[in-house]
Structures are given as C-alpha cells and as structure tokens.
Write a protein that holds these residues in place. Structure first.
Motif, short mmCIF file in Angstrom:
data_model
loop_
_atom_site.label_atom_id
_atom_site.label_comp_id
_atom_site.label_asym_id
_atom_site.label_seq_id
_atom_site.Cartn_x
_atom_site.Cartn_y
_atom_site.Cartn_z
N GLN A 73 139.33 -22.38 4.53
CA GLN A 73 138.32 -21.80 5.43
C GLN A 73 138.63 -22.22 6.85
OE1 GLN A 73 136.41 -19.30 3.38
NE2 GLN A 73 135.44 -19.69 5.32
N TYR A 74 138.62 -21.27 7.76
CA TYR A 74 138.90 -21.55 9.17
C TYR A 74 137.62 -21.36 9.97
CZ TYR A 74 140.64 -20.75 13.90
OH TYR A 74 140.84 -20.81 15.25
N ILE A 100 140.12 -26.47 10.12
CA ILE A 100 140.51 -25.89 8.83
C ILE A 100 139.92 -26.77 7.73
CG2 ILE A 100 142.46 -25.53 7.28
CD1 ILE A 100 142.99 -23.55 9.19
N SER A 101 139.25 -26.14 6.77
CA SER A 101 138.73 -26.85 5.60
C SER A 101 139.48 -26.35 4.38
CB SER A 101 137.24 -26.58 5.42
OG SER A 101 136.52 -27.03 6.54
N VAL A 102 139.82 -27.28 3.50
CA VAL A 102 140.50 -26.93 2.25
C VAL A 102 139.70 -27.51 1.10
CG1 VAL A 102 142.60 -27.17 0.89
CG2 VAL A 102 142.76 -26.96 3.37
N ASN A 103 139.31 -26.65 0.17
CA ASN A 103 138.68 -27.08 -1.07
C ASN A 103 139.72 -26.93 -2.17
OD1 ASN A 103 136.13 -27.61 0.07
ND2 ASN A 103 135.64 -25.43 0.01
N TRP A 160 148.98 -14.76 8.64
CA TRP A 160 149.76 -15.99 8.49
C TRP A 160 150.00 -16.26 7.01
CZ3 TRP A 160 151.17 -19.07 12.72
CH2 TRP A 160 150.62 -18.70 13.94
N TYR A 161 151.13 -16.89 6.70
CA TYR A 161 151.41 -17.38 5.36
C TYR A 161 151.01 -18.85 5.31
CZ TYR A 161 154.20 -13.17 4.93
OH TYR A 161 154.61 -11.86 4.90
N LEU A 162 150.41 -19.26 4.20
CA LEU A 162 149.91 -20.63 4.05
C LEU A 162 150.68 -21.35 2.96
CD1 LEU A 162 146.12 -19.69 3.95
CD2 LEU A 162 147.42 -20.46 5.94
N ASN A 181 142.07 -11.34 11.20
CA ASN A 181 141.37 -10.15 11.68
C ASN A 181 140.42 -9.61 10.62
OD1 ASN A 181 142.85 -10.35 14.04
ND2 ASN A 181 144.38 -8.88 13.38
N LEU A 182 140.66 -9.98 9.36
CA LEU A 182 139.83 -9.49 8.25
C LEU A 182 138.83 -10.53 7.76
CD1 LEU A 182 142.61 -7.68 6.20
CD2 LEU A 182 141.04 -6.70 7.88
N GLY A 183 139.08 -11.79 8.02
CA GLY A 183 138.17 -12.84 7.55
C GLY A 183 138.75 -14.21 7.84
N ASN A 184 137.97 -15.25 7.56
CA ASN A 184 138.38 -16.61 7.87
C ASN A 184 138.65 -17.46 6.63
OD1 ASN A 184 138.30 -16.25 10.65
ND2 ASN A 184 136.11 -16.67 10.73
N GLY A 185 138.75 -16.84 5.47
CA GLY A 185 139.02 -17.59 4.25
C GLY A 185 140.11 -16.94 3.43
#
Length: 184
Positions: free
Chosen positions: A85-86, A93-96, A145-147, A172-176
């Motif tokens: 989640q950004y 940046i949060s990572v679960n 972006w690639y993660l 551009n489409l979402g933050n997760g």
C-alpha cells in the motif's frame, strides 16, 4: 564615348561586397547549416533519452533468472503472499506479509521502472508488527512499476536472497498491489 568611360571608371572603382553579404552564399549555405543544427539536436536527444529496455547481457540475465527460480519456489513453499500500500500524502509504503516464516527486522522493496532504469528505487521497510512493514520514500510515485520484495538488503546481492515476492502496480489506477511468488 564619355558615358562609356564614366561607366568603366565606376565599375573599376566599386569594391566587391564581402562574402557574407552575398545573397547567393546564404541561399546555398542555409540548408547545410540547418542540417548541422538539427543533427546536433537529434544526437543530443538520442543520448540523453536513450532506451534502457534492451540489455546487452541478455544471456547472462536469462541465466540469472533461471538461477533465481529457487527463490520463487521457496516463497511458494512457505505459503508467502503480501500486499503493498502506498500513501501519497506521507510518501510511505506499507507491506503486509503472510507466510510460514520468521519475519526479518527489515526487507528490501525494489520498485523497477518498466522503461528507465535510472528511475529504479529501493526502499528498506522496517518491521512494525509480525507481518507488517513500513518504509519511507523521497518522491511521489506515478505510473506503472514492477515490485520485488526480498530479505536481502543489498540490491546488488538480490540473487543470494532466500525468497522473493513479485508484483506490479500502476499508481494511476490505485495505490495497492498484491505480492506473490513468480509463476513458473
């Protein structure tokens, strides 16, 4: 006869104009000068905005990809999955993360730009609670972006990591975006 002599004297006394004041010189040279200027502009654009999508070491990269397949298999064995989640306001940046593993104190999240390698970013995310990580960015992210998430904190040593998770995000489409082992 007198007028012919006057015209001859006038022709003999006139000095020729300098070359840079002749219209025919500029008519002939203008296209050549424009070609030089446009060529210089095009070369500078090509050098500055060179495309990074083609690797000169494609064979080595291909071998490295197959070499790192064990990381994806290990992540699948551990039942690992995650969610990124950004937060654009805080630039964080949060990572679960879930899976059958001992959660390390820090993880490395690599954000790779699909076209410009110079824009790639590495974010160290710190453990807040079991399976919950958070990291800080310096810039606002946009586009696709690639993660890649791994326990190896040195980006140059990512092939030595025990496991990795991959994903893709379009801001551009979402933050997760989800993170999963790469599908073989």
């Amino acid at each position: 006869m007198v007028s012919a002599q006057v015209n001859q004297n006038r022709d003999n006394n006139e000095q020729p104009r300098p070359w840079y004041r002749e219209i025919w010189f500029w008519i002939l040279m203008a296209p050549l000068i424009m070609v030089v200027i446009m060529s210089t502009i095009m070369v500078s654009i090509a050098v500055r905005y060179a495309d990074d999508t083609v690797s000169d070491t494609y064979y080595k990269d291909s071998r490295l990809y197959h070499f790192m397949a064990h990381q994806d298999q290990r992540a699948a064995e551990l039942g690992m999955a995650g969610m990124v989640q950004y937060d654009p306001v805080e630039k964080s940046i949060s990572v679960n993360l879930k899976g059958d593993l001992i959660y390390p104190e820090q993880l490395l999240l690599t954000l790779s730009h699909p076209v410009e390698a110079d824009l790639d970013t590495h974010v160290v995310v710190d453990l807040l609670a079991p399976g919950r990580y958070r990291g800080q960015l310096n810039e606002t992210l946009q586009n696709r972006w690639y993660l890649q998430l791994s326990p190896e904190l040195d980006p140059k040593q990512h092939e030595k990591a025990e496991w990795r998770l991959k994903g893709e995000i379009n801001f551009n489409l979402g933050n997760g975006a989800p993170l999963n082992p790469a599908v073989q």
